[in-house]
Design a protein around this motif. Structure first.
Motif, PDB file in Angstrom:
ATOM      1  N   ALA A  40       0.804  -1.267  -0.092  1.00  0.00           N
ATOM      2  CA  ALA A  40       0.062  -0.023  -0.036  1.00  0.00           C
ATOM      3  C   ALA A  40       0.718   1.233  -0.143  1.00  0.00           C
ATOM      4  O   ALA A  40       0.332   2.207  -0.663  1.00  0.00           O
ATOM      5  CB  ALA A  40      -0.885  -0.018   1.183  1.00  0.00           C
ATOM      6  N   VAL A  90      -5.584   3.751  -3.054  1.00  0.00           N
ATOM      7  CA  VAL A  90      -5.313   2.550  -2.615  1.00  0.00           C
ATOM      8  C   VAL A  90      -6.451   1.876  -1.855  1.00  0.00           C
ATOM      9  O   VAL A  90      -7.022   2.724  -1.127  1.00  0.00           O
ATOM     10  CB  VAL A  90      -3.994   2.749  -1.827  1.00  0.00           C
ATOM     11  CG1 VAL A  90      -3.764   1.483  -1.012  1.00  0.00           C
ATOM     12  CG2 VAL A  90      -2.992   3.311  -2.253  1.00  0.00           C
ATOM     13  N   TRP A 148      -6.147   5.630   3.341  1.00  0.00           N
ATOM     14  CA  TRP A 148      -6.325   4.371   2.210  1.00  0.00           C
ATOM     15  C   TRP A 148      -7.899   3.706   2.652  1.00  0.00           C
ATOM     16  O   TRP A 148      -8.139   3.520   3.653  1.00  0.00           O
ATOM     17  CB  TRP A 148      -5.290   3.550   2.604  1.00  0.00           C
ATOM     18  CG  TRP A 148      -4.033   3.770   2.322  1.00  0.00           C
ATOM     19  CD1 TRP A 148      -3.652   5.004   1.447  1.00  0.00           C
ATOM     20  CD2 TRP A 148      -2.785   3.330   2.987  1.00  0.00           C
ATOM     21  NE1 TRP A 148      -2.329   5.023   1.425  1.00  0.00           N
ATOM     22  CE2 TRP A 148      -1.625   4.012   2.508  1.00  0.00           C
ATOM     23  CE3 TRP A 148      -2.539   2.328   3.705  1.00  0.00           C
ATOM     24  CZ2 TRP A 148      -0.210   3.919   2.657  1.00  0.00           C
ATOM     25  CZ3 TRP A 148      -1.084   1.962   3.990  1.00  0.00           C
ATOM     26  CH2 TRP A 148       0.014   2.884   3.678  1.00  0.00           C
TER      27      TRP A 148
END
Length: 217
Positions: free
Chosen positions: A171, A181, A198
């Protein structure tokens, strides 16, 4: 029109959970020699290469017989992976990407031989427009080079792509390359400190729509 034009998947732990099988076999090896392999230590090496040396925590007599021990260990790990199915729901997600008008690529710190072996076994290789592997770059994740290469091969901009990852190293690489992401953690990555910006879903049961819904525009 959705801002995402392509989805770029990681492989190990994200499509096929090779990572949990590998960790459990190494953990068993440690316990055979009255040692413990902390998950937090193991996690440092997930999604990258050479960030954690599991041999360092084993007794000298095991390391002296390293070649034979490693050969046996790899045999059992590969047998486990051979018998394993894909992560639940991931096939449906991959099947839905092209019909949704999206493109599909792969970015992995593993080598091409490894990923094509398992993608072919599960009849998934045909889905991917391009594979960016560690054979293609000088630096693997968490460096962004793999994702930058995959985006370049697609002829797109990073903000037009969604990276699907399972690990902190992966990530981090995708975010550094400028991609959106979404993290879909597995049993050995679930406790990693993923950043709140994220996206995160706990599995693929919600289909492609659940992954795309994490994108903030």
């Amino acid at each position: 029109m959705h801002p995402i034009q392509a989805v770029i998947f990681d492989f190990d732990g994200t499509i096929l959970d090779t990572e949990t099988h590998e960790f459990r076999r190494w953990q068993a090896l440690y316990r055979d020699h009255n040692r413990e392999l902390p998950l937090q230590e193991w996690q440092r090496g997930i999604g990258t290469w050479d960030a954690f040396d599991p041999w360092a925590g084993l007794p000298d007599h095991v390391q002296q017989n390293r070649q034979a021990v490693h050969a046996q260990l790899l045999e059992t790990i590969h047998a486990d992976i051979q018998a394993a199915d894909l992560r639940p729901g991931v096939r449906n997600v991959l099947d839905a990407i092209r019909p949704a008008g999206l493109r599909l690529a792969l970015a992995t710190s593993s080598d091409r031989t490894w990923v094509t072996r398992w993608l072919e076994q599960h009849d998934l290789l045909r889905h991917f427009e391009t594979l960016a592997t560690r054979d293609d770059v000088t630096r693997v994740k968490p460096d962004p080079e793999l994702y930058t290469l995959a985006v370049h091969r697609l002829g797109l901009k990073p903000h037009q792509c969604l990276a699907v990852e399972d690990s902190l190293n992966g990530a981090t690489a995708a975010a550094a390359a400028g991609l959106h992401v979404v993290v879909v953690p597995n049993d050995v990555t679930r406790t990693q400190a993923f950043l709140p910006e994220w996206g995160r879903v706990d599995g693929y049961e919600g289909g492609l729509e659940s992954l795309l819904a994490t994108v903030r525009v």
